[in-house]
Scaffold this motif. Structure first.
Motif, PDB file in Angstrom:
ATOM      1  N   GLY A  25      12.967 -10.034  -5.698  1.00 28.88           N
ATOM      2  CA  GLY A  25      14.232 -10.074  -6.452  1.00 28.88           C
ATOM      3  C   GLY A  25      14.338  -8.905  -7.411  1.00 28.88           C
ATOM      4  N   GLY A  26      14.557  -9.199  -8.670  1.00 27.50           N
ATOM      5  CA  GLY A  26      14.671  -8.144  -9.667  1.00 27.50           C
ATOM      6  C   GLY A  26      13.337  -7.580 -10.121  1.00 27.50           C
ATOM      7  N   GLY A  27      12.241  -8.169  -9.664  1.00 30.60           N
ATOM      8  CA  GLY A  27      10.922  -7.626  -9.960  1.00 30.60           C
ATOM      9  C   GLY A  27      10.239  -8.202 -11.190  1.00 30.60           C
ATOM     10  N   TYR A  28      10.739  -9.305 -11.695  1.00 30.63           N
ATOM     11  CA  TYR A  28      10.147  -9.905 -12.900  1.00 30.63           C
ATOM     12  C   TYR A  28       8.645 -10.140 -12.731  1.00 30.63           C
ATOM     13  CZ  TYR A  28       9.304 -13.397 -16.578  1.00 30.63           C
ATOM     14  OH  TYR A  28       8.798 -14.085 -17.654  1.00 30.63           O
ATOM     15  N   TRP A  29       8.269 -10.834 -11.654  1.00 36.54           N
ATOM     16  CA  TRP A  29       6.862 -11.159 -11.449  1.00 36.54           C
ATOM     17  C   TRP A  29       6.063  -9.937 -11.018  1.00 36.54           C
ATOM     18  CZ3 TRP A  29       5.280 -15.357 -13.673  1.00 36.54           C
ATOM     19  CH2 TRP A  29       6.157 -16.426 -13.840  1.00 36.54           C
ATOM     20  N   SER A  30       6.664  -9.064 -10.237  1.00 33.54           N
ATOM     21  CA  SER A  30       5.952  -7.849  -9.803  1.00 33.54           C
ATOM     22  C   SER A  30       5.488  -7.036 -11.002  1.00 33.54           C
ATOM     23  CB  SER A  30       6.854  -6.987  -8.913  1.00 33.54           C
ATOM     24  OG  SER A  30       7.101  -7.593  -7.671  1.00 33.54           O
ATOM     25  N   ARG A  31       6.342  -6.930 -11.997  1.00 38.00           N
ATOM     26  CA  ARG A  31       5.985  -6.170 -13.197  1.00 38.00           C
ATOM     27  C   ARG A  31       4.846  -6.845 -13.961  1.00 38.00           C
ATOM     28  NH1 ARG A  31      11.565  -5.554 -12.660  1.00 38.00           N
ATOM     29  NH2 ARG A  31      12.267  -3.380 -12.658  1.00 38.00           N
ATOM     30  N   SER A  40      -6.644  -0.438 -11.401  1.00 38.42           N
ATOM     31  CA  SER A  40      -7.568  -0.644 -10.273  1.00 38.42           C
ATOM     32  C   SER A  40      -7.037  -1.662  -9.270  1.00 38.42           C
ATOM     33  CB  SER A  40      -8.931  -1.119 -10.793  1.00 38.42           C
ATOM     34  OG  SER A  40      -8.812  -2.349 -11.489  1.00 38.42           O
ATOM     35  N   GLY A  41      -5.903  -2.297  -9.588  1.00 35.49           N
ATOM     36  CA  GLY A  41      -5.309  -3.278  -8.701  1.00 35.49           C
ATOM     37  C   GLY A  41      -4.094  -2.730  -7.981  1.00 35.49           C
ATOM     38  N   LYS A  42      -3.454  -3.581  -7.193  1.00 29.53           N
ATOM     39  CA  LYS A  42      -2.299  -3.169  -6.400  1.00 29.53           C
ATOM     40  C   LYS A  42      -1.346  -4.347  -6.265  1.00 29.53           C
ATOM     41  CE  LYS A  42      -0.389  -0.273  -3.248  1.00 29.53           C
ATOM     42  NZ  LYS A  42      -0.093   1.166  -3.432  1.00 29.53           N
ATOM     43  N   VAL A  43      -0.037  -4.060  -6.351  1.00 24.20           N
ATOM     44  CA  VAL A  43       0.983  -5.081  -6.147  1.00 24.20           C
ATOM     45  C   VAL A  43       1.930  -4.609  -5.050  1.00 24.20           C
ATOM     46  CG1 VAL A  43       2.904  -6.369  -7.155  1.00 24.20           C
ATOM     47  CG2 VAL A  43       0.877  -5.848  -8.548  1.00 24.20           C
ATOM     48  N   TYR A  44       2.054  -5.401  -4.005  1.00 21.31           N
ATOM     49  CA  TYR A  44       3.018  -5.122  -2.947  1.00 21.31           C
ATOM     50  C   TYR A  44       4.255  -5.979  -3.195  1.00 21.31           C
ATOM     51  CZ  TYR A  44      -0.703  -2.742  -0.406  1.00 21.31           C
ATOM     52  OH  TYR A  44      -1.716  -1.872  -0.046  1.00 21.31           O
ATOM     53  N   ALA A  45       5.376  -5.333  -3.484  1.00 20.72           N
ATOM     54  CA  ALA A  45       6.647  -6.035  -3.644  1.00 20.72           C
ATOM     55  C   ALA A  45       7.260  -6.126  -2.252  1.00 20.72           C
ATOM     56  CB  ALA A  45       7.562  -5.270  -4.603  1.00 20.72           C
ATOM     57  N   TYR A  46       7.079  -7.277  -1.615  1.00 24.64           N
ATOM     58  CA  TYR A  46       7.438  -7.430  -0.209  1.00 24.64           C
ATOM     59  C   TYR A  46       8.832  -8.026  -0.028  1.00 24.64           C
ATOM     60  CZ  TYR A  46       7.914  -9.749   4.263  1.00 24.64           C
ATOM     61  OH  TYR A  46       8.421 -10.208   5.460  1.00 24.64           O
ATOM     62  N   VAL A  47       9.696  -7.253   0.626  1.00 24.39           N
ATOM     63  CA  VAL A  47      11.069  -7.679   0.906  1.00 24.39           C
ATOM     64  C   VAL A  47      11.197  -7.942   2.406  1.00 24.39           C
ATOM     65  CG1 VAL A  47      13.510  -7.019   0.817  1.00 24.39           C
ATOM     66  CG2 VAL A  47      11.942  -6.268  -1.003  1.00 24.39           C
ATOM     67  N   PRO A  48      11.418  -9.182   2.821  1.00 22.22           N
ATOM     68  CA  PRO A  48      11.592  -9.448   4.259  1.00 22.22           C
ATOM     69  C   PRO A  48      12.699  -8.573   4.852  1.00 22.22           C
ATOM     70  CG  PRO A  48      11.351 -11.509   3.066  1.00 22.22           C
ATOM     71  CD  PRO A  48      11.497 -10.423   2.029  1.00 22.22           C
ATOM     72  N   ASN A  73       1.242   1.179  -9.744  1.00 22.62           N
ATOM     73  CA  ASN A  73       0.414   0.431  -8.786  1.00 22.62           C
ATOM     74  C   ASN A  73       1.242  -0.537  -7.946  1.00 22.62           C
ATOM     75  OD1 ASN A  73       1.009  -1.338 -10.839  1.00 22.62           O
ATOM     76  ND2 ASN A  73      -1.080  -2.069 -11.165  1.00 22.62           N
ATOM     77  N   VAL A  74       2.571  -0.453  -8.075  1.00 26.58           N
ATOM     78  CA  VAL A  74       3.471  -1.292  -7.274  1.00 26.58           C
ATOM     79  C   VAL A  74       3.981  -0.492  -6.081  1.00 26.58           C
ATOM     80  CG1 VAL A  74       5.642  -2.589  -7.236  1.00 26.58           C
ATOM     81  CG2 VAL A  74       4.195  -2.623  -9.286  1.00 26.58           C
ATOM     82  N   GLU A  75       3.939  -1.107  -4.914  1.00 25.22           N
ATOM     83  CA  GLU A  75       4.464  -0.473  -3.707  1.00 25.22           C
ATOM     84  C   GLU A  75       5.418  -1.432  -3.006  1.00 25.22           C
ATOM     85  OE1 GLU A  75       2.930   1.037   0.696  1.00 25.22           O
ATOM     86  OE2 GLU A  75       1.528   1.048  -0.989  1.00 25.22           O
ATOM     87  N   ALA A  76       6.641  -0.972  -2.774  1.00 30.32           N
ATOM     88  CA  ALA A  76       7.616  -1.783  -2.054  1.00 30.32           C
ATOM     89  C   ALA A  76       7.338  -1.721  -0.563  1.00 30.32           C
ATOM     90  CB  ALA A  76       9.031  -1.284  -2.336  1.00 30.32           C
ATOM     91  N   THR A  77       7.348  -2.884   0.084  1.00 28.92           N
ATOM     92  CA  THR A  77       7.134  -2.948   1.530  1.00 28.92           C
ATOM     93  C   THR A  77       8.187  -3.841   2.156  1.00 28.92           C
ATOM     94  OG1 THR A  77       5.630  -4.845   1.379  1.00 28.92           O
ATOM     95  CG2 THR A  77       4.634  -2.648   1.290  1.00 28.92           C
ATOM     96  N   SER A  78       8.449  -3.619   3.442  1.00 34.27           N
ATOM     97  CA  SER A  78       9.420  -4.453   4.153  1.00 34.27           C
ATOM     98  C   SER A  78       9.078  -4.492   5.630  1.00 34.27           C
ATOM     99  CB  SER A  78      10.841  -3.900   3.949  1.00 34.27           C
ATOM    100  OG  SER A  78      11.792  -4.718   4.598  1.00 34.27           O
ATOM    101  N   TYR A  79       9.099  -5.679   6.188  1.00 32.54           N
ATOM    102  CA  TYR A  79       8.893  -5.906   7.621  1.00 32.54           C
ATOM    103  C   TYR A  79       9.405  -7.306   7.921  1.00 32.54           C
ATOM    104  CZ  TYR A  79       4.653  -7.528   5.210  1.00 32.54           C
ATOM    105  OH  TYR A  79       3.784  -8.102   4.314  1.00 32.54           O
ATOM    106  N   PRO A  80       9.642  -7.636   9.182  1.00 32.13           N
ATOM    107  CA  PRO A  80      10.159  -8.970   9.503  1.00 32.13           C
ATOM    108  C   PRO A  80       9.239 -10.070   8.988  1.00 32.13           C
ATOM    109  CG  PRO A  80      10.392  -7.513  11.386  1.00 32.13           C
ATOM    110  CD  PRO A  80       9.560  -6.772  10.380  1.00 32.13           C
ATOM    111  N   ALA A  81       9.844 -11.164   8.554  1.00 27.67           N
ATOM    112  CA  ALA A  81       9.089 -12.245   7.921  1.00 27.67           C
ATOM    113  C   ALA A  81       7.936 -12.761   8.766  1.00 27.67           C
ATOM    114  CB  ALA A  81      10.039 -13.395   7.568  1.00 27.67           C
ATOM    115  N   ALA A  82       8.136 -12.825  10.075  1.00 25.98           N
ATOM    116  CA  ALA A  82       7.116 -13.408  10.946  1.00 25.98           C
ATOM    117  C   ALA A  82       6.147 -12.375  11.534  1.00 25.98           C
ATOM    118  CB  ALA A  82       7.784 -14.182  12.085  1.00 25.98           C
TER     119      ALA A  82
END
Length: 209
Positions: A25-31, A40-48, A73-82
């Protein structure tokens, strides 16, 4: 009301973790996850892929987070849900998180997404011992999937059954977002209940062996 401190503790996300924020969504939790896991960590903001054409342009919103100071450390990703992960992407994630969107996987705009395959894909991406957190708006107990599209609610027992079917083990629940006054009859956007819905938060674990 999101109660981030309580929910972050419940998620078990820690410094250095790899987190997938499903449908950010707006990225509240991603942030928040970005700050918590640190450099040292990574966050993938995954958009179906099924929702990338929405007017709000959710993929662009996710991509914008990474350009903000402190969130590299945030990277947006997108691919089909399944879509199932490639072999080299198995067992890479510490925590997968979805907040108030699991019910949408059953909606018509998801073009018939296979929810079982989606949960299996989450299972494969998680490390053994990793966690899958599902928070959503509660429907009437026993209603199953009846109100996912009209009221945007889902039965807790249905979520648990679907996730466990993919191989997860139920690991806990928190009632911090529970609202006894919500009788589960109104659409979550109704002014009388918006922001005050009864929500469940479930934690599942991928077995270590």
């Amino acid at each position: 009301m999101r109660l981030p401190a309580e929910l972050l503790a419940f998620s078990k996300v820690k410094k250095g973790d790899v987190v997938v924020d499903i449908w950010p969504g707006g990225g509240y939790w991603s942030r928040l996850f970005s700050t918590l896991v640190g450099p040292s960590g990574k966050v993938y903001a995954y958009v179906p892929a099924e929702i990338t054409g929405f007017k709000s342009d959710p993929l662009a919103l996710a991509k914008a987070i990474a350009s903000e100071p402190g969130h590299g450390n945030v990277e947006a990703t997108s691919y089909p849900a399944a879509e199932q992960p490639q072999a080299d992407l198995y067992n890479q994630v510490d925590v997968a998180w979805t907040f108030e969107n699991y019910h949408d996987l059953h909606d018509s705009f998801m073009k018939g997404a296979d929810v079982n395959a989606f949960n299996q894909a989450v299972f494969k991406r998680l490390k053994p011992g990793g966690y899958y957190i599902v928070a959503d708006h509660a429907a009437v107990a026993g209603s199953g999937l009846k109100n996912t599209e009209d009221l945007h609610r889902i039965d807790l027992a249905t979520v648990r059954a679907e996730v466990e079917k993919a191989g997860f083990v139920f690991d806990g629940e928190t009632s911090v977002l529970a609202v006894a006054a919500d009788d589960h009859q109104l659409k979550i956007f109704d002014p009388a209940i918006r922001g005050k819905t009864d929500r469940f938060v479930l934690r599942f674990k991928k077995p270590s062996h």
